[in-house]
Design an enzyme around this catalytic site. Structure first.
Site, short mmCIF file in Angstrom:
data_model
loop_
_atom_site.label_atom_id
_atom_site.label_comp_id
_atom_site.label_asym_id
_atom_site.label_seq_id
_atom_site.Cartn_x
_atom_site.Cartn_y
_atom_site.Cartn_z
N HIS A 100 10.82 -41.44 68.97
CA HIS A 100 11.95 -41.45 69.90
C HIS A 100 12.16 -42.92 70.30
O HIS A 100 11.20 -43.69 70.35
CB HIS A 100 11.64 -40.73 71.22
N ASP A 103 9.72 -44.13 72.81
CA ASP A 103 8.32 -44.36 72.40
C ASP A 103 8.11 -45.79 71.96
O ASP A 103 7.03 -46.34 72.12
CB ASP A 103 7.94 -43.49 71.19
N GLU A 231 16.13 -28.85 66.90
CA GLU A 231 14.77 -28.31 67.03
C GLU A 231 14.75 -27.22 68.10
O GLU A 231 14.89 -27.51 69.29
CB GLU A 231 13.81 -29.45 67.40
N GLU A 267 8.98 -25.84 65.04
CA GLU A 267 7.67 -26.25 65.54
C GLU A 267 6.82 -25.02 65.85
O GLU A 267 7.28 -24.07 66.50
CB GLU A 267 7.87 -27.10 66.81
N HIS A 270 6.57 -24.04 69.55
CA HIS A 270 7.83 -23.53 70.09
C HIS A 270 8.05 -22.08 69.64
O HIS A 270 8.59 -21.27 70.39
CB HIS A 270 9.00 -24.40 69.63
N ASP A 295 7.58 -29.33 62.67
CA ASP A 295 6.67 -30.01 63.58
C ASP A 295 5.41 -29.16 63.61
O ASP A 295 5.41 -28.06 64.16
CB ASP A 295 7.28 -30.14 64.98
N ASP A 306 3.53 -25.57 76.49
CA ASP A 306 3.51 -26.21 75.18
C ASP A 306 2.30 -27.14 75.10
O ASP A 306 2.35 -28.25 75.60
CB ASP A 306 4.83 -27.00 75.07
N ASP A 308 0.76 -28.39 72.35
CA ASP A 308 0.83 -29.43 71.30
C ASP A 308 -0.55 -29.83 70.78
O ASP A 308 -0.85 -31.03 70.68
CB ASP A 308 1.56 -30.67 71.83
N ASP A 338 3.46 -33.02 65.48
CA ASP A 338 3.89 -33.11 66.88
C ASP A 338 2.73 -32.58 67.73
O ASP A 338 2.79 -31.52 68.34
CB ASP A 338 5.17 -32.28 67.08
C1 XUL Z 1 9.04 -31.25 72.58
C2 XUL Z 1 9.14 -31.65 71.18
C3 XUL Z 1 9.75 -32.98 70.92
C4 XUL Z 1 10.62 -33.03 69.73
C5 XUL Z 1 11.34 -34.33 69.53
O1 XUL Z 1 8.43 -30.05 72.79
O2 XUL Z 1 8.72 -30.95 70.30
O3 XUL Z 1 8.73 -33.91 70.85
O4 XUL Z 1 9.89 -32.78 68.57
O5 XUL Z 1 12.08 -34.69 70.64
CO CO Z 2 8.65 -31.15 68.26
#
Ligand code: XUL
Ligand code: CO
Length: 434
Positions: A100, A103, A231, A267, A270, A295, A306, A308, A338
């Site tokens: 991003h 970042d 996404e 993802e 998600h 992701d 979430d 991650d 991710d």
């Molecule tokens: C948030 C997420 C983000 C996107 C990119 O949950 O997955 O990091 O992948 O903005």
């Molecule tokens: Co993501």
């Protein structure tokens, strides 16, 4: 070279019997899987945000990581962060990374300075890419962290925020294009609502559709050949997000005439938040020819938010790649981690080990998926289950009408005989491969 990863050598493939925690046991880039190199199937990417921008905060506590590029408020330290990021890409032999804007450059508080620093740091990153094998899988704009985005980006009730969002996405698409990025991603963490009491859902959806159409127009205008990806995520940070899941996104894209222009970045975590499995989301997207990229991570099954985490469940990952391989594999997409460390995992070595484990699990899942496809057991069971639909009588029924079908049921005394779905047999079959 900085000293951040001192003592950590480039990770090598040592085979399944290796006990070395800093070696690949399954990820062997040159190994052929279904006629293609493993590296070219998986197309791994490191996510800049989790590995280098996130400082270890959670809702109850602040920063736990102390990195040489902290605090992340100067260009000098942004460059140091990029130096160390590329050292990690080399150690992992990572083919791709993703970022991003927020970042890679410090937030400046206004568009002109954000643009200048983004251009400066992406030039710096571009120079590093000249001597690195690591390419850009995708870039994206962070339109959810700064307070200006609190009520949405393209869906904000304030047209000035829509304008700021358009300018920001343009700058990020330009930078992605400059760096040879293979995709451009939009994830709308604030494109949704906290309460319907203050939200005109229909206006917001129209604005989001129009915004995305402008993104697509701009892609063509600058000659960006990569894919535009949205996404899906059902909620978090907003109570409800418009890009809820794959099916919702596909319906949205059709409504605004964008179904041939935009694909999905799916993802794992998600999918779980939406009450689905990862393979469900992938199967929905591939059924419509709209899978773009993934992701890869894993969500805690109890937490409800979430998490991650790095993936570590071979059976789940195998089923995800099974559907990806069945659809022909990735085109411009890939496997972006991710995923972030747990906030107690303070050491640079943890960051490397997390990726090594994630890459290995994906490689193992890919090999299992390929073996299932080559064996043909699932495909065979599926064809057998739907075989009666190949008969001309069954096909012609699809062009018939309820009256004629009712008459047929009466004339032929049709009375279906239920057949086993064989779920356990199929689950046992999959377990042979994972
Ligand atoms: C948030 C997420 C983000 C996107 C990119 O949950 O997955 O990091 O992948 O903005
Ligand atoms: Co993501």
């Amino acid at each position: 070279m900085t000293s951040f990863f001192e003592g950590i050598a480039p990770i090598q493939y040592e085979g399944p019997d290796s006990t070395n925690p800093m070696a690949f046991r399954h990820y062997n880039p040159d190994e052929m899987v279904m006629g293609k190199r493993m590296e070219d199937h998986l197309r791994f990417a490191v996510a800049y945000w989790h590995s280098f921008a996130w400082e270890g905060q959670d809702p109850f506590g602040g920063q736990t990581f102390e990195r040489p590029w902290h605090p992340q408020d100067s260009m000098e330290r942004a460059k140091l962060k990029a130096d160390i990021a590329f050292e990690m890409f080399d150690i992992l032999n990572a083919p791709f990374f993703c970022w991003h804007d927020a970042d890679v450059r410090p937030e400046q508080g206004n568009f002109a300075d954000n643009l200048a620093t983004l251009n400066e740091i992406t030039d710096y990153i571009g120079d590093k890419m000249q001597t690195s094998k690591t390419k850009l899988l995708w870039g994206t704009a962070n339109m959810f962290s700064h307070r200006r985005w609190m009520s949405g980006a393209s869906t904000n009730p304030d047209p000035d925020v829509f304008a700021f969002a358009a300018a920001t996405v343009k700058s990020c698409m330009d930078a992605t294009h400059k760096l040879g990025g293979q995709n451009y991603v939009l994830w709308g963490g604030r494109e949704g609502y906290e309460t319907l009491l203050n939200t005109d859902l229909s206006v917001e959806l129209d604005h989001m559709g129009r915004f995305l159409a402008m993104v697509v127009d701009y892609k063509h205008k600058i000659g960006f050949k990569g894919a535009i990806l949205v996404e899906p995520k059902p909620q978090e940070p907003s109570k409800h997000q418009y890009d809820y899941d794959a099916a919702t996104c596909i319906g949205f894209l059709r409504k605004y005439g964008l179904e041939n222009e935009v694909k999905l970045n799916l993802e794992q975590g998600h999918a779980i938040l939406a009450g689905h499995s990862f393979e469900h989301e992938i199967a929905v997207a591939t059924a419509e020819g709209m899978l773009g990229s993934i992701d890869m991570n894993r969500n805690d099954y109890q937490s409800g938010w979430d998490t991650d985490q790095f993936p570590n469940n071979t059976p789940e990952v195998a089923l995800a790649y099974y559907h990806i391989l069945k659809a022909g594999g990735f085109d411009t997409g890939g496997t972006n981690f991710d995923a972030k460390l747990r906030r107690q995992s303070l050491d640079p070595k943890d960051l490397i080990a997390a990726h090594v484990g994630g890459m290995d699990i994906c490689a193992r899942g890919l090999k299992a998926a390929a073996a299932m496809i080559e064996d043909g057991g699932l495909e065979g069971a599926l064809s057998a289950r739907y075989a009666d639909w190949q008969k001309p009588d069954a096909q012609s029924m699809l062009n018939s009408d309820l009256g004629a079908i009712a008459q047929k049921v009466l004339d032929q005394e049709i009375n279906p005989d239920p057949k086993s779905g064989r779920q356990e047999i199929l689950e046992n079959y999959v377990n042979r491969f994972v």
